[in-house]
Design an enzyme around this catalytic site. Structure first.
Site, short mmCIF file in Angstrom:
data_model
loop_
_atom_site.label_atom_id
_atom_site.label_comp_id
_atom_site.label_asym_id
_atom_site.label_seq_id
_atom_site.Cartn_x
_atom_site.Cartn_y
_atom_site.Cartn_z
NE ARG A 34 -2.33 4.80 -10.95
CZ ARG A 34 -3.50 5.14 -10.66
NH1 ARG A 34 -4.06 4.76 -9.65
NH2 ARG A 34 -3.54 6.40 -11.00
CG ASN B 250 -1.96 -1.14 1.15
OD1 ASN B 250 -2.32 -1.39 0.02
ND2 ASN B 250 -2.79 -1.24 2.28
CG HIS C 103 -14.23 1.44 -12.17
ND1 HIS C 103 -14.91 1.51 -11.14
CD2 HIS C 103 -12.97 0.83 -12.04
CE1 HIS C 103 -14.10 1.03 -10.20
NE2 HIS C 103 -13.17 0.52 -10.51
#
Length: 717
Positions: free
Chosen positions: A414, A58, A444
């Site tokens: 991504r 993360n 999306h």
């Protein structure tokens, strides 16, 4: 300006930025919550290690994307860095998180793993037999692939790939040509495993023994520089900007442009430098200068510079008893003995709740459509399918069988660009029609549409979801999916596909909300409708669940609704810019985050609306990018029975959670919710596993916890 009281916040003008929490710091707060799961002794030991590695990955993405974006703005406009205070604050937060992370690894996780027969051996920990084996491994497998580069005018500083493992070495003495080149750089080849398991028979301890590649190289560093003295060395790792950019208005073929751009991602401008604890300051300064990185983004770590590599230990089968108990998802009863999915959907909709229920019905839906001679066309969006996918294989099979197959592949997803490019090429080779969505917008939305010829004509069937068409992540991400033959919904899905392929403005949709055209407007309209109901003195209620909440227009609408008396509960896993609980501003808003075994990924929007109980599922978080810069859909759940399920399984149980729930304060900090007094511990994820799993009820219904579809009962602590 530093705000010290809630009253000061409420008195701010409506355009004040202090009404909103900082997005970057909120993202780092999420990583603090993940880290606390790693610190929790009630979590199985290897899962604690897994949570540690999740924090590392993360933080990598945080620097690659968020920090890189802020720095790119500075490079584009010049002058002082925008949000420098935010960058400095984020760096300080990262430093605190990383210090806790490595202290936990060294002081608790590794010693406890060793006590349980999983040993990560440093040089000093290896016995004579293991040292001999490591020496042989180094000579045969590692040394032939290493290429140390002594720096001089003919050997400039090498290009360093994003997040790769490297070493900087300081040398004394003269080289073979009598020159005193003092510094060498050495890359660790990417083909070498970062974690190495030593033969069990060499160990004098029971269990499995591992060592890191860094430990192997460092133990034999002197062997690489014959005739020179190794004065000091350090492993290092550089994180780079990883956003891909192509001028979509200029390129003729987006796929070809992206293929050439993917390589350059490895060499974007540097945003972070990590070095080992013992790295001398002058070597760290040398690296900072080479990569043009500000000292504030130098991080010294007490262990491997990429803790994420330890995920291989968590994934190993060395001690399965140190992991979460294996879980078997349930399967919808209506589909168990069904002749085919289409016959079931003609009678009723099927709601799937992953990972508590299997993703297999979605795979079967597309596979059956590919094999069914009555199916004439299949249309599907693909955002993150993964490198191996039964779904994609079924679409290819359908195209080879001569069906009309249309696939909207999002090439700009991504870190999934390469996999999506490969699928696009394979689909085109099979005869499918592949398009890449809308220029400047990411597609999306999660939709699949099947057109089937039946006795009464063509009939449409659809799958709509909140998550990606990825069977692997469907085992770990919570998501809803709806299989339906509803005429209005499937007609809307068809219109959206026509919009995406033809680029024409979509017609008025009957049931669905579509970004970037209507989604934000409809969300704000629904919030304001609840506010109007509250002003009439009637019960008004909003509950919403999502990954992130940062769009200011939606937050302002929520503030206004709170002031009018609407009770609002928000379940936001990650970044949240809304300040809850401020008198006069947001006193009727509570925000909580759930961080547990599964990644909370579901998007659910509930509006009581005078007991009409409007429920929408969707692909969009309440973020500016989702509402205005992506193609997203939100779709209604219409069946009263399925509404009850979504309300109960997707919202109410999370509001009861006192095991994995965190509550957000107006200062931007989270506090963990815990059972109080005689209150029993309740985990929403555990409850759903028990009620929806293979051993539980197929519908997850629990009368004791069923409050119908009117969640306006008094709040409990």
């Amino acid at each position: 300006m530093k705000l010290k009281t809630d009253e000061a916040l409420a008195a701010l003008p409506p355009d004040s930025p202090h009404l909103f929490l900082n997005r970057e710091l909120s993202l780092l707060e999420f990583n603090r919550r993940v880290l606390e799961n790693a610190e929790d002794p009630s979590v199985p030991l290897l899962e604690r290690l897994r949570f540690l590695t999740i924090v590392s990955s993360n933080l990598d993405e945080f620097f690659e994307v968020r920090v890189a974006s802020l720095l790119a703005q500075h490079q584009a406009h010049g002058g002082p860095e925008p949000g420098q205070a935010d960058l400095d604050g984020a760096a300080d937060e990262c430093r605190q998180i990383i210090a806790r992370q490595y202290a936990l690894l060294n002081d608790q996780i590794l010693p406890q793993l060793s006590a349980n027969g999983i040993h990560l051996l440093r040089r000093s920990d290896r016995n004579a037999a293991q040292k001999a084996w490591v020496k042989q491994y180094f000579d045969k497998e590692v040394r032939p692939l290493l290429t140390p580069v002594g720096l001089d005018p003919a050997h400039p500083f090498p290009r360093v790939i994003n997040k790769s493992l490297n070493f900087i070495v300081e040398l004394a003495g003269k080289d073979a040509f009598g020159r005193g080149t003092g510094i060498a750089i050495m890359k660790a080849p990417r083909v070498l495993p970062r974690l190495i398991r030593l033969p069990d028979e060499l160990s004098d301890k029971p269990g499995a023994s591992f060592c890191l590649l860094t430990s192997v190289i460092q133990a034999h560093m002197a062997d690489l520089f014959t005739g020179r003295e190794v004065v000091s060395y350090s492993q290092f790792r550089v994180t780079r900007n990883s956003d891909l950019w192509v001028d979509e208005e200029e390129v003729k073929n987006l796929r070809q442009a992206l293929q050439s751009e993917l390589h350059s991602r490895n060499y974007g401008f540097a945003v972070r430098l990590e070095v080992a604890r013992g790295c001398p300051k002058h070597l760290a300064d040398f690296l900072l200068d080479q990569f043009s990185i500000d000292r504030s983004r130098l991080f010294t770590v007490d262990g491997p510079v990429n803790m994420g590599r330890l995920l291989e230990i968590a994934n190993s089968n060395a001690r399965p008893d140190l992991k979460f108990t294996p879980y078997s998802p349930g399967f919808p009863a209506k589909l168990v003995n069904a002749h085919d999915t289409f016959s079931v959907l003609r009678k009723q909709d099927i709601l799937l709740h992953h990972p508590y229920q299997s993703f297999q019905p979605v795979i079967d839906f597309v596979r059956c459509a590919a094999a069914d001679p009555n199916v004439v066309a299949i249309k599907q969006t693909i955002y993150r399918a993964g490198s191996n996918s039964e779904l994609m294989d079924s679409l290819i099979n359908a195209a080879l069988r001569g069906k009309e197959v249309t696939v909207i592949v999002e090439l700009m997803a991504r870190f999934d660009e390469e996999a999506n490019i490969n699928w696009a090429e394979r689909l085109e080779e099979a005869g499918a029609q592949v398009v890449y969505g809308v220029v400047g917008l990411k597609t999306h939305a999660k939709m699949a549409l099947v057109l089937r010829r039946e006795p009464d004509g063509l009939r449409r069937y659809a799958h709509l979801g909140t998550g990606n068409y990825n069977p692997t992540t469907a085992r770990f991400y919570t998501d809803f999916g709806l299989l339906t033959s509803d005429e209005e919904l499937t007609a809307d899905v068809n219109e959206v596909f026509i919009h995406l392929t033809s680029m024409t403005r979509p017609t008025q949709l009957s049931a669905m909300w579509l970004a970037p055209f209507t989604l934000q407007k409809e969300i704000v309209k629904a919030i304001r409708q609840e506010a109007a109901i509250a002003r009439e003195g009637k019960p008004a209620r909003i509950i919403a669940k999502m990954n992130s909440l940062t769009d200011e227009s939606v937050i302002r609408a929520l503030y206004e609704a709170s002031a009018d008396g609407v009770r609002i509960d928000l379940i936001v896993r990650g970044a949240c810019s809304l300040r809850p609980g401020v008198p006069g501003l947001s006193e009727n808003i509570r925000v909580r985050s759930i961080v547990g075994r599964f990644l909370e990924h579901t998007r659910v929007y509930y509006f009581r609306n005078n007991l009409k109980n409007d429920i929408y599922l969707g692909s969009a978080d309440w973020m500016n990018r989702n509402l205005f810069r992506r193609v997203e859909v939100a779709f209604p759940v219409r069946s009263p029975a399925l509404k009850k399920r979504v309300l109960r399984e997707g919202l109410q149980v999370y509001l009861k959670d006192n095991v994995n729930a965190w509550e957000l304060g107006s200062d931007g900090r989270y506090k963990r919710r815990k059972a109080r007094g005689s209150q029993a511990a309740f985990s929403a994820q555990q409850f759903l596993m028990e009620t929806l799993g293979a051993q539980g009820s197929p519908h997850g219904h629990n009368k004791e916890n069923d409050h119908g579809t009117d969640p306006v009962a008094p709040r409990r602590g």
